[in-house]
Design a protein around this motif. Structure first.
Motif, PDB file in Angstrom:
ATOM      1  N   LYS A  83      -3.568  -2.153  -9.450  1.00  0.00           N
ATOM      2  CA  LYS A  83      -3.333  -1.809  -8.045  1.00  0.00           C
ATOM      3  C   LYS A  83      -4.609  -1.738  -7.218  1.00  0.00           C
ATOM      4  O   LYS A  83      -4.632  -2.178  -6.063  1.00  0.00           O
ATOM      5  N   TYR A  84      -5.674  -1.193  -7.784  1.00  0.00           N
ATOM      6  CA  TYR A  84      -6.881  -0.928  -6.995  1.00  0.00           C
ATOM      7  C   TYR A  84      -8.112  -1.722  -7.405  1.00  0.00           C
ATOM      8  O   TYR A  84      -9.105  -1.714  -6.706  1.00  0.00           O
ATOM      9  N   ARG A 125      -5.780  -5.137   0.747  1.00  0.00           N
ATOM     10  CA  ARG A 125      -5.853  -5.306  -0.701  1.00  0.00           C
ATOM     11  C   ARG A 125      -5.916  -6.771  -1.120  1.00  0.00           C
ATOM     12  O   ARG A 125      -6.509  -7.118  -2.123  1.00  0.00           O
ATOM     13  N   ASN A 128       0.003  -8.051  -3.444  1.00  0.00           N
ATOM     14  CA  ASN A 128       0.998  -7.016  -3.704  1.00  0.00           C
ATOM     15  C   ASN A 128       1.119  -6.873  -5.217  1.00  0.00           C
ATOM     16  O   ASN A 128       1.546  -7.800  -5.903  1.00  0.00           O
ATOM     17  N   GLN A 129       0.755  -5.725  -5.759  1.00  0.00           N
ATOM     18  CA  GLN A 129       0.745  -5.535  -7.216  1.00  0.00           C
ATOM     19  C   GLN A 129       2.140  -5.688  -7.818  1.00  0.00           C
ATOM     20  O   GLN A 129       2.288  -6.198  -8.940  1.00  0.00           O
ATOM     21  N   ASP A 191       8.659  -2.605  -9.449  1.00  0.00           N
ATOM     22  CA  ASP A 191       7.557  -1.884  -8.817  1.00  0.00           C
ATOM     23  C   ASP A 191       6.619  -1.398  -9.911  1.00  0.00           C
ATOM     24  O   ASP A 191       6.969  -1.424 -11.093  1.00  0.00           O
ATOM     25  N   ASP A 192       5.435  -0.954  -9.507  1.00  0.00           N
ATOM     26  CA  ASP A 192       4.460  -0.524 -10.513  1.00  0.00           C
ATOM     27  C   ASP A 192       4.759   0.868 -11.064  1.00  0.00           C
ATOM     28  O   ASP A 192       4.615   1.118 -12.248  1.00  0.00           O
TER      29      ASP A 192
END
Length: 225
Positions: A83-84, A125, A128-129, A191-192
Motif C-alpha cells: 500500500k505505501y 500514490r 490502487n493496491q 480489498d487489502d
C-alpha cells in the motif's frame, strides 16, 4: 595489497552468494533467503491464517467475508509494503494466498472487481493496491477483472476514525460503472484489509443495487471489526 585482496575476496564471495541465493529468492519481509513465494519459512509460519468466513453486520444486515489472515505481524507488513511502498511482489503474495483460499472454499465467481480509490489518492500514490491484487488474482484464476465501482467523492483516510465516523465518511461515495458488464451474477470484491467493513459493504450494496446477484468479499487481512 592486503586491502585489494580483501576487496577481491569480498567480490568473489558476493558473486557466489548471488548464485546460491539470487535476489528473486529474498524474503520481502525480513530479507533472508526464501525458497519460494518470496517469503521465508519463518515469516510464513508467523502468518495467522483465517480458515473460515466471518460476518460484517450493519443496519440489521450481515455480509459474509473472507480474509487470508489477521492484520498482525508478517501479513500486516505485507499489506503495508504494498500500500505505501509500491512493493508489488507483496501483491503477488496476497494473490497467491487468495487463489488458494478460493479453490479450497470452492467459491464460484464470474468476475473479479476491487474497491476503488479517489482520483486524488491515485494521483498521490500512482496505483490502487486493491486493483493490483485483483489483477494478479485474475491472471492466476483466468477470470476477468473489471472495474465495476468508482469513487465519486473524496473522503478522509479511514485510519484513525471511529466506527461511526468510518460509516459516515464513505456514505454515498461509490457509484456503479455502467460501462461494466452487469450480466455477471457472481462477483468477487477485493480489498487489502477489512476493519469495520464500511467501505466493503457500501461497495457490495452498490453492486447489488445494479443487478449483481451475489457478491463475495475477500481481503488480504482482517483487522478489528
Amino acid at each position: 595489497m592486503g586491502r585489494g585482496i580483501y576487496k577481491t575476496s569480498k567480490y568473489i564471495i558476493n558473486c557466489i552468494l548471488d548464485i546460491i541465493y539470487p535476489s528473486d529468492n529474498t524474503c520481502v519481509v525480513c530479507k533472508n533467503y526464501a525458497l519460494s513465494n518470496n517469503l521465508c519459512a519463518i515469516c510464513r509460519k508467523d502468518i495467522e491464517i483465517i480458515n473460515k468466513p466471518f460476518y460484517i453486520y450493519h443496519g440489521g444486515d450481515k455480509y459474509k467475508c473472507y480474509s487470508i489472515a489477521e492484520h498482525t505481524l508478517i501479513m500486516r507488513d505485507i499489506v503495508m509494503k504494498l500500500k505505501y511502498e509500491s512493493n508489488f511482489t507483496c501483491g503477488e503474495i496476497l494473490a497467491n494466498y487468495m487463489k488458494r483460499l478460493i479453490i479450497e472454499k470452492n467459491i464460484e465467481i464470474d468476475v473479479i472487481t476491487f474497491v476503488p480509490i479517489s482520483r486524488k489518492t491515485y494521483n498521490k500514490r500512482g496505483y490502487n493496491q486493491a486493483k493490483v491484487i485483483a489483477k494478479k488474482l485474475s491472471e492466476k484464476l483466468d477470470i476477468p477483472c473489471k472495474q465495476m465501482i468508482k469513487k465519486v467523492k473524496e473522503t478522509k483516510d479511514q485510519i484513525g476514525l471511529t466506527s461511526w465516523e468510518r460509516w459516515r465518511n464513505v456514505e454515498g461515495c461509490f457509484k456503479f460503472v455502467k460501462s461494466s458488464n452487469s450480466n455477471f451474477e457472481n462477483v468477487l470484491l477485493i480489498d487489502d484489509v477489512v476493519t469495520t467493513g464500511a467501505t466493503l459493504i457500501n461497495c457490495s450494496k452498490t453492486l447489488k443495487e445494479n443487478g449483481i446477484k451475489k457478491v463475495f468479499i475477500l481481503t488480504g487481512t482482517k483487522s478489528v471489526v
